[in-house]
Design a protein around this motif. Structure first.
Motif, PDB file in Angstrom:
ATOM      1  N   GLU A 104      37.927  34.192  49.297  1.00  0.00           N
ATOM      2  CA  GLU A 104      38.061  35.227  48.278  1.00  0.00           C
ATOM      3  C   GLU A 104      37.041  35.028  47.169  1.00  0.00           C
ATOM      4  O   GLU A 104      36.722  33.898  46.809  1.00  0.00           O
ATOM      5  N   VAL A 105      36.561  36.144  46.626  1.00  0.00           N
ATOM      6  CA  VAL A 105      35.702  36.133  45.447  1.00  0.00           C
ATOM      7  C   VAL A 105      36.532  36.735  44.324  1.00  0.00           C
ATOM      8  O   VAL A 105      37.017  37.859  44.441  1.00  0.00           O
ATOM      9  N   SER A 146      42.515  33.836  36.738  1.00  0.00           N
ATOM     10  CA  SER A 146      43.734  34.480  36.266  1.00  0.00           C
ATOM     11  C   SER A 146      43.922  35.906  36.777  1.00  0.00           C
ATOM     12  O   SER A 146      44.994  36.461  36.635  1.00  0.00           O
ATOM     13  N   ARG A 147      42.900  36.503  37.352  1.00  0.00           N
ATOM     14  CA  ARG A 147      43.035  37.876  37.845  1.00  0.00           C
ATOM     15  C   ARG A 147      43.942  37.921  39.055  1.00  0.00           C
ATOM     16  O   ARG A 147      43.921  37.046  39.906  1.00  0.00           O
ATOM     17  N   ASP A 148      44.695  38.992  39.159  1.00  0.00           N
ATOM     18  CA  ASP A 148      45.636  39.142  40.261  1.00  0.00           C
ATOM     19  C   ASP A 148      44.955  39.445  41.596  1.00  0.00           C
ATOM     20  O   ASP A 148      45.392  38.983  42.632  1.00  0.00           O
ATOM     21  N   TRP A 149      43.921  40.251  41.588  1.00  0.00           N
ATOM     22  CA  TRP A 149      43.330  40.741  42.833  1.00  0.00           C
ATOM     23  C   TRP A 149      41.916  40.218  43.010  1.00  0.00           C
ATOM     24  O   TRP A 149      41.131  40.180  42.069  1.00  0.00           O
ATOM     25  N   ALA A 174      39.432  44.410  49.886  1.00  0.00           N
ATOM     26  CA  ALA A 174      39.040  44.807  48.531  1.00  0.00           C
ATOM     27  C   ALA A 174      37.641  45.410  48.503  1.00  0.00           C
ATOM     28  O   ALA A 174      36.992  45.433  47.470  1.00  0.00           O
ATOM     29  N   VAL A 175      37.182  45.887  49.643  1.00  0.00           N
ATOM     30  CA  VAL A 175      35.867  46.528  49.714  1.00  0.00           C
ATOM     31  C   VAL A 175      35.983  47.979  50.173  1.00  0.00           C
ATOM     32  O   VAL A 175      34.985  48.689  50.235  1.00  0.00           O
TER      33      VAL A 175
END
Length: 114
Positions: free
Chosen positions: A15-16, A21-24, A49-50
Motif C-alpha cells: 500500500e501507498v 494516520s489516513r484511513d485509505w 484505490a486506482v
C-alpha cells in the motif's frame, strides 16, 4: 483451527499511504502467484484505490505467467499493470505511484522470501 501450508502459492500486498494516520491508501496492489518451482505458473494481480472498483490487471498477470520470479519479471509486470491506465484530470499521479509499487514491489518482496 489449523490451516494447511499454502504449498506453491505465494502472495504479497503493498500500500501507498499519504500518512500513517489516513484511513485509505492512495493506491495498493495485491499479487497471488501459483508457483511451479522458481517459475510463475499463474498469477492474479489486483490494483486498488486506482479505479471506482478494485482493478484486475490481466496484462500484469500475463507478464508474470510462465516467467521466473526475478527483478526483470517484476519490472515487466509493474509496467504492464499500468500500461493501459487512463487517469482522470485529478488523479494522474496515481499511475506514477502505482507503477513501481504494483506487482513489481510485491513480486520482489515474495522473491526475497522464497
Amino acid at each position: 483451527m489449523i490451516l494447511p501450508a499454502p504449498g506453491n502459492v505465494k502472495s504479497g500486498h503493498y500500500e501507498v499511504r499519504f500518512k500513517e494516520s489516513r484511513d485509505w491508501p492512495m493506491a495498493f496492489a495485491t499479487v497471488v502467484l501459483a508457483m511451479n518451482g522458481g517459475t510463475v505458473g499463474s498469477a492474479r494481480v489486483i490494483l486498488g484505490a486506482v479505479a471506482p472498483v478494485p482493478w484486475r490487471s490481466e496484462d500484469a498477470e500475463r507478464a508474470l505467467a510462465g516467467q521466473p520470479l526475478n527483478e526483470q519479471t517484476a519490472t515487466a509486470a509493474a509496467e504492464a499493470a499500468v500500461r493501459t491506465a487512463r487517469p482522470l484530470s485529478g488523479n494522474g499521479y496515481k499511475v506514477q505511484i502505482t507503477k513501481p509499487r504494483s506487482s513489481g514491489r510485491c513480486c520482489r518482496r515474495r522473491h526475497q522470501d522464497v
